[in-house]
Scaffold this active site. Structure first.
Site, PDB file in Angstrom:
ATOM      1  N   TYR A   1      14.413  24.147  97.357  1.00 27.25           N
ATOM      2  CA  TYR A   1      14.671  24.023  98.802  1.00 27.25           C
ATOM      3  C   TYR A   1      13.537  24.639  99.624  1.00 27.25           C
ATOM      4  CZ  TYR A   1      19.241  22.447  97.338  1.00 27.25           C
ATOM      5  OH  TYR A   1      20.248  21.726  96.754  1.00 27.25           O
TER       6      TYR A   1
HETATM    7  C1  LIG Z   1      16.794  21.070  91.471  1.00 31.34           C
HETATM    8  C2  LIG Z   1      16.892  19.573  91.170  1.00 31.34           C
HETATM    9  C3  LIG Z   1      17.826  18.919  92.191  1.00 31.34           C
HETATM   10  C4  LIG Z   1      15.494  18.941  91.284  1.00 31.34           C
HETATM   11  O1  LIG Z   1      15.623  17.530  91.042  1.00 31.34           O
HETATM   12  P1  LIG Z   1      14.416  16.655  90.413  1.00 31.34           P
HETATM   13  O2  LIG Z   1      14.797  15.222  90.529  1.00 31.34           O
HETATM   14  O3  LIG Z   1      14.079  17.160  89.067  1.00 31.34           O
HETATM   15  O4  LIG Z   1      13.234  17.025  91.401  1.00 31.34           O
HETATM   16  P2  LIG Z   1      12.109  16.011  91.946  1.00 31.34           P
HETATM   17  O5  LIG Z   1      11.520  15.284  90.791  1.00 31.34           O
HETATM   18  O6  LIG Z   1      12.688  15.181  93.035  1.00 31.34           O
HETATM   19  O7  LIG Z   1      11.068  17.026  92.572  1.00 31.34           O
HETATM   20  C5  LIG Z   1      10.600  16.867  93.896  1.00 31.34           C
HETATM   21  C6  LIG Z   1       9.570  17.928  94.141  1.00 31.34           C
HETATM   22  O8  LIG Z   1      10.211  19.205  94.036  1.00 31.34           O
HETATM   23  C7  LIG Z   1       9.583  19.992  93.020  1.00 31.34           C
HETATM   24  N1  LIG Z   1      10.616  20.715  92.306  1.00 31.34           N
HETATM   25  C8  LIG Z   1      11.587  20.222  91.509  1.00 31.34           C
HETATM   26  N2  LIG Z   1      12.358  21.229  91.046  1.00 31.34           N
HETATM   27  C9  LIG Z   1      11.843  22.360  91.562  1.00 31.34           C
HETATM   28  C10 LIG Z   1      12.171  23.722  91.459  1.00 31.34           C
HETATM   29  N3  LIG Z   1      13.198  24.122  90.737  1.00 31.34           N
HETATM   30  N4  LIG Z   1      11.421  24.626  92.138  1.00 31.34           N
HETATM   31  C11 LIG Z   1      10.370  24.229  92.901  1.00 31.34           C
HETATM   32  N5  LIG Z   1       9.996  22.953  93.036  1.00 31.34           N
HETATM   33  C12 LIG Z   1      10.722  22.035  92.374  1.00 31.34           C
HETATM   34  C13 LIG Z   1       8.864  18.988  92.133  1.00 31.34           C
HETATM   35  O9  LIG Z   1       7.753  19.572  91.489  1.00 31.34           O
HETATM   36  C14 LIG Z   1       8.435  17.927  93.112  1.00 31.34           C
HETATM   37  O10 LIG Z   1       7.277  18.333  93.793  1.00 31.34           O
HETATM   38  P3  LIG Z   1       6.174  17.249  94.315  1.00 31.34           P
HETATM   39  O11 LIG Z   1       6.894  16.407  95.351  1.00 31.34           O
HETATM   40  O12 LIG Z   1       5.101  18.097  94.895  1.00 31.34           O
HETATM   41  O13 LIG Z   1       5.782  16.466  93.109  1.00 31.34           O
HETATM   42  C15 LIG Z   1      17.378  19.312  89.724  1.00 31.34           C
HETATM   43  O14 LIG Z   1      16.571  20.041  88.823  1.00 31.34           O
HETATM   44  C16 LIG Z   1      18.835  19.666  89.453  1.00 31.34           C
HETATM   45  O15 LIG Z   1      19.720  18.854  89.681  1.00 31.34           O
HETATM   46  N6  LIG Z   1      19.066  20.863  88.921  1.00 31.34           N
HETATM   47  C17 LIG Z   1      20.422  21.248  88.476  1.00 31.34           C
HETATM   48  C18 LIG Z   1      21.379  21.342  89.607  1.00 31.34           C
HETATM   49  C19 LIG Z   1      20.915  22.317  90.658  1.00 31.34           C
HETATM   50  O16 LIG Z   1      20.436  23.410  90.356  1.00 31.34           O
HETATM   51  N7  LIG Z   1      21.084  21.880  91.908  1.00 31.34           N
HETATM   52  C20 LIG Z   1      20.812  22.705  93.028  1.00 31.34           C
HETATM   53  C21 LIG Z   1      22.100  23.403  93.282  1.00 31.34           C
HETATM   54  S1  LIG Z   1      22.023  24.514  94.546  1.00 31.34           S
END
Ligand SMILES: CC(C)(COP(=O)(O)OP(=O)(O)OC[C@H]1O[C@@H](n2cnc3c(N)ncnc32)[C@H](O)[C@@H]1OP(=O)(O)O)[C@@H](O)C(=O)NCCC(=O)NCCS
Length: 170
Positions: free
Chosen positions: A138
């Site tokens: 976020y």
């Molecule tokens: C966190 C989550 C939503 C990220 O989803 P994702 O589809 O893997 O992320 P994306 O591929 O869309 O990433 C988008 C961007 O965010 C970055 N990003 C992804 N996860 C990140 C993290 N944990 N910390 C920092 N940056 C992150 C990516 O590097 C990417 O950057 P870029 O645009 O510069 O390439 C996913 O890992 C998830 O569902 N986790 C488990 C559930 C969870 O924790 N949800 C949040 C609950 S509060």
């Protein structure tokens, strides 16, 4: 092709959703449907229609911070409660992670909130991250931490409009 659709319990039965966080998996499987019926939250699914799977989801609902909580969170004196929207949940299935799906979901949620802000008054969008890793996701997308709680983050409606009104995930 991934398509955003309003929550339907039929879609959840297609294939078990697993984002690696049992709390978020279980909520979708067991509680999303009743929350939807009660108008407690609104959940949007990102469906992989070809594979018949839920690639990810987010839920939105209203929220409010008391004046005291608003002041300690944002460091500014508040006389009245702070009306807010809550990004209550956002999760991507393990098989779809790392391909921009999380960003797509976040942009979709925030663009819906930009549209809602024309009709409903709220000053901030709040998210309570499950852990530091989620908080970093976020932070990367413009949210700021509450001063008094590292895993709670917010985005002002002004920033929301400026950043997300016309933006597309790159
Ligand atoms: C966190 C989550 C939503 C990220 O989803 P994702 O589809 O893997 O992320 P994306 O591929 O869309 O990433 C988008 C961007 O965010 C970055 N990003 C992804 N996860 C990140 C993290 N944990 N910390 C920092 N940056 C992150 C990516 O590097 C990417 O950057 P870029 O645009 O510069 O390439 C996913 O890992 C998830 O569902 N986790 C488990 C559930 C969870 O924790 N949800 C949040 C609950 S509060």
């Amino acid at each position: 092709m991934l398509i955003a659709r309003p929550f339907t319990s039929a879609a959840i039965k297609l294939h078990p959703f697993d984002c690696g966080e049992p709390e978020l998996n279980e909520w979708l499987a067991r509680y999303a449907s009743q929350s939807e019926k009660k108008d407690n939250v609104r959940t949007t699914l990102l469906l992989d229609e070809e594979a018949q799977r839920v690639a990810g989801y987010f839920s939105l609902r209203t929220f409010e911070l008391s004046a005291a909580d608003g002041e300690s969170a944002m460091g500014r004196k508040r006389r009245y409660p702070v009306p807010a929207m809550l990004l209550a949940r956002l999760a991507v299935d393990n098989d779809y992670k790392g391909h921009g799906v999380g960003k797509l979901l976040l942009f979709d949620a925030l663009q819906r909130l930009v549209a809602a802000a024309d009709d409903i008054g709220f000053e901030i969008v709040v998210v309570h991250a499950l852990h530091e890793d989620a908080a970093c996701f976020y932070l990367k997308h413009g949210f700021r931490r509450f001063l008094d709680h590292e895993l709670s983050l917010f985005l002002t409606t002004k920033d929301l409009r400026a950043t997300f009104a016309a933006a597309e995930p790159s």
